[in-house]
Design an enzyme around this catalytic site. Structure first.
Site, PDB file in Angstrom:
ATOM      1  N   HIS A 155      75.115  40.330  32.692  1.00  0.00           N
ATOM      2  CA  HIS A 155      75.822  40.712  33.916  1.00  0.00           C
ATOM      3  C   HIS A 155      74.876  40.690  35.104  1.00  0.00           C
ATOM      4  O   HIS A 155      73.801  41.290  35.055  1.00  0.00           O
ATOM      5  CB  HIS A 155      76.444  42.101  33.737  1.00  0.00           C
ATOM      6  CG  HIS A 155      77.611  42.075  32.813  1.00  0.00           C
ATOM      7  ND1 HIS A 155      77.461  42.190  31.450  1.00  0.00           N
ATOM      8  CD2 HIS A 155      78.942  41.876  33.049  1.00  0.00           C
ATOM      9  CE1 HIS A 155      78.663  42.094  30.883  1.00  0.00           C
ATOM     10  NE2 HIS A 155      79.567  41.899  31.819  1.00  0.00           N
TER      11      HIS A 155
ATOM     12  N   GLY B 263      65.786  34.895  35.899  1.00  0.00           N
ATOM     13  CA  GLY B 263      65.231  33.548  36.021  1.00  0.00           C
ATOM     14  C   GLY B 263      63.756  33.454  35.690  1.00  0.00           C
ATOM     15  O   GLY B 263      63.174  32.379  35.804  1.00  0.00           O
TER      16      GLY B 263
HETATM   17  C1  LIG Z   1      72.495  39.149  26.162  1.00  0.00           C
HETATM   18  C2  LIG Z   1      72.113  40.012  27.332  1.00  0.00           C
HETATM   19  C3  LIG Z   1      72.511  41.348  27.344  1.00  0.00           C
HETATM   20  C4  LIG Z   1      72.138  42.175  28.414  1.00  0.00           C
HETATM   21  N1  LIG Z   1      72.503  43.485  28.381  1.00  0.00           N
HETATM   22  C5  LIG Z   1      71.993  44.339  29.318  1.00  0.00           C
HETATM   23  C6  LIG Z   1      72.195  45.748  29.207  1.00  0.00           C
HETATM   24  O1  LIG Z   1      72.858  46.240  28.291  1.00  0.00           O
HETATM   25  N2  LIG Z   1      71.615  46.531  30.148  1.00  0.00           N
HETATM   26  C7  LIG Z   1      70.869  46.024  31.183  1.00  0.00           C
HETATM   27  O2  LIG Z   1      70.348  46.792  31.980  1.00  0.00           O
HETATM   28  N3  LIG Z   1      70.682  44.698  31.327  1.00  0.00           N
HETATM   29  C8  LIG Z   1      71.214  43.845  30.416  1.00  0.00           C
HETATM   30  N4  LIG Z   1      70.990  42.499  30.538  1.00  0.00           N
HETATM   31  C9  LIG Z   1      70.262  41.964  31.716  1.00  0.00           C
HETATM   32  C10 LIG Z   1      68.753  42.000  31.486  1.00  0.00           C
HETATM   33  O3  LIG Z   1      68.305  43.330  31.506  1.00  0.00           O
HETATM   34  C11 LIG Z   1      67.989  41.229  32.578  1.00  0.00           C
HETATM   35  O4  LIG Z   1      68.266  41.745  33.848  1.00  0.00           O
HETATM   36  C12 LIG Z   1      68.287  39.744  32.617  1.00  0.00           C
HETATM   37  O5  LIG Z   1      68.358  39.220  31.311  1.00  0.00           O
HETATM   38  C13 LIG Z   1      67.187  39.056  33.410  1.00  0.00           C
HETATM   39  O6  LIG Z   1      67.402  37.686  33.539  1.00  0.00           O
HETATM   40  P1  LIG Z   1      66.844  36.598  32.502  1.00  0.00           P
HETATM   41  O7  LIG Z   1      67.836  36.587  31.396  1.00  0.00           O
HETATM   42  O8  LIG Z   1      66.833  35.341  33.298  1.00  0.00           O
HETATM   43  O9  LIG Z   1      65.497  37.030  32.055  1.00  0.00           O
HETATM   44  C14 LIG Z   1      71.380  41.637  29.506  1.00  0.00           C
HETATM   45  C15 LIG Z   1      70.993  40.293  29.472  1.00  0.00           C
HETATM   46  C16 LIG Z   1      71.345  39.470  28.411  1.00  0.00           C
HETATM   47  C17 LIG Z   1      70.887  38.037  28.427  1.00  0.00           C
END
Ligand SMILES: Cc1cc2nc3c(=O)[nH]c(=O)nc-3n(C[C@H](O)[C@H](O)[C@H](O)COP(=O)(O)O)c2cc1C
Length: 325
Positions: A148, A175
């Site tokens: 999200h 990213g």
């Molecule tokens: C599969 C998935 C589940 C995620 N669930 C959460 C969550 O439960 N809580 C949260 O704070 N961020 C969640 N995130 C966001 C991540 O904390 C982070 O902000 C994000 O993955 C950063 O971008 P990147 O995927 O390019 O590294 C999730 C991301 C992914 C890919």
């Protein structure tokens, strides 16, 4: 090695954090990141109080280094949050509050339990609101990221948040997947990075091997923002879309969200089965555009040290040569 003030604040060696991924979190991944000197995190969003305790205990068996416990505020489970407070993690990692939600009591209770508080924001106003409520660190999350996300890209959002909340430290998210990303984040004024997608393609990640391989196979151009998984799950997120891999499931329902609402119950059952079976066309895979930078599935600890070393090398060897005397 690169060290920034947030390393002292969070008691970590490298300014590299794991995102608390509720749906894709495991104690082994949490512990591996912390053991390597980063900040591990445990997604607690979907957990019962018993599961919160079990998973934290499992991670603590593997490391005595600090890690965070992550809660999504818009539908936080009070009993699970209360259990997490009893466990006194080093960091309480929050994200996604409703606009009308009061943050201070969550942050105060976390501070009373001896935790540092981080809050993930995809907009400047959200970051300012969290600092006003007492957050110790802001995670500025750009829309390139997996899962999200909000509407602002990392490049403009991160310095805007840094300017708005300084001297409160900012971690950059969305990213970032390698040492180049860490150096870029530092140049934008952040004190470190928080990553999700990169760690999903790690040995300790709980994802089905087919999903890990789909991240490796991605060229980064096959993601999109969608509300379809949330409609299927019957969840209303405050102001977020999900960035995920474009697949047959998403293409089937795009533009037919009204019909998806009608068939929600059977669709969600099929999604769960597809996820367990490792069906990458029928199961949703949240991932960021940085999937195009991910080419292997190493241990999570190796990801931390690799990023730290690469960033160090860029700062020492490549960038100084660009300065004229
Ligand atoms: C599969 C998935 C589940 C995620 N669930 C959460 C969550 O439960 N809580 C949260 O704070 N961020 C969640 N995130 C966001 C991540 O904390 C982070 O902000 C994000 O993955 C950063 O971008 P990147 O995927 O390019 O590294 C999730 C991301 C992914 C890919």
């Amino acid at each position: 090695m690169i060290r920034t003030p947030v390393c002292d604040l969070l008691d970590i060696e490298h300014p590299i954090a794991l995102g608390g991924m509720g749906s894709a979190s495991s104690p082994a991944m949490t512990a591996a990141v912390s053991r390597a000197g980063g900040l591990g995190a445990m997604g607690c969003h979907y957990l019962t109080p018993e599961q919160v305790r079990e998973r934290a205990t499992a991670a603590r068996k593997e490391t005595n280094k600090p890690f965070g416990m992550n809660f999504l505020l818009f539908d936080v489970r009070e009993d699970s949050f209360a259990e997490a407070l009893k466990l006194r993690p080093a960091v309480m990692q929050f994200a996604w509050a409703r606009k009308d939600q009061e943050l201070k009591s969550y942050f105060d209770r976390s501070h009373e339990a001896g935790c540092k508080v981080t809050y993930m924001a995809g907009a400047v106003k959200e970051a300012e609101r969290a600092v006003k409520a007492g957050a110790d660190v802001i995670v500025a999350q750009g829309s390139e990221g997996g899962g999200h996300v909000g509407w602002m890209g990392s490049i403009p959002l991160i310095p805007m948040v840094v300017d708005a909340v300084g001297p409160v430290p900012v971690l950059a998210a969305g990213g970032f997947a390698d040492g180049r990303g860490l150096v870029a984040a530092l140049a934008l004024g952040a004190q470190g990075i928080l990553l999700g997608t990169r760690f999903l393609a790690s040995v300790e990640s709980p994802l089905h091997p087919n999903f890990k391989q789909a991240i490796v196979d991605s060229d980064g151009h096959d993601t999109q923002l969608s509300e379809i998984p949330d409609i299927a799950a019957g969840q209303v997120w405050p102001g977020a879309m999900t960035r995920l891999r474009r697949n047959t499931f998403i293409e089937r329902w795009a533009g037919r969200e009204w019909a998806l609402r009608e068939h929600r119950v059977e669709v969600i059952a099929r999604l769960r089965a597809a996820r367990e079976a490792g069906d990458i066309e029928e199961g949703p895979l949240s991932m960021g555009q940085d999937a195009g930078l991910i080419h292997d599935i190493p241990p999570a600890g190796e990801i931390v040290t690799r990023i730290a070393r690469e960033a160090d090398r860029i700062l020492r060897e490549r960038l100084p040569g660009m300065l004229q005397a």
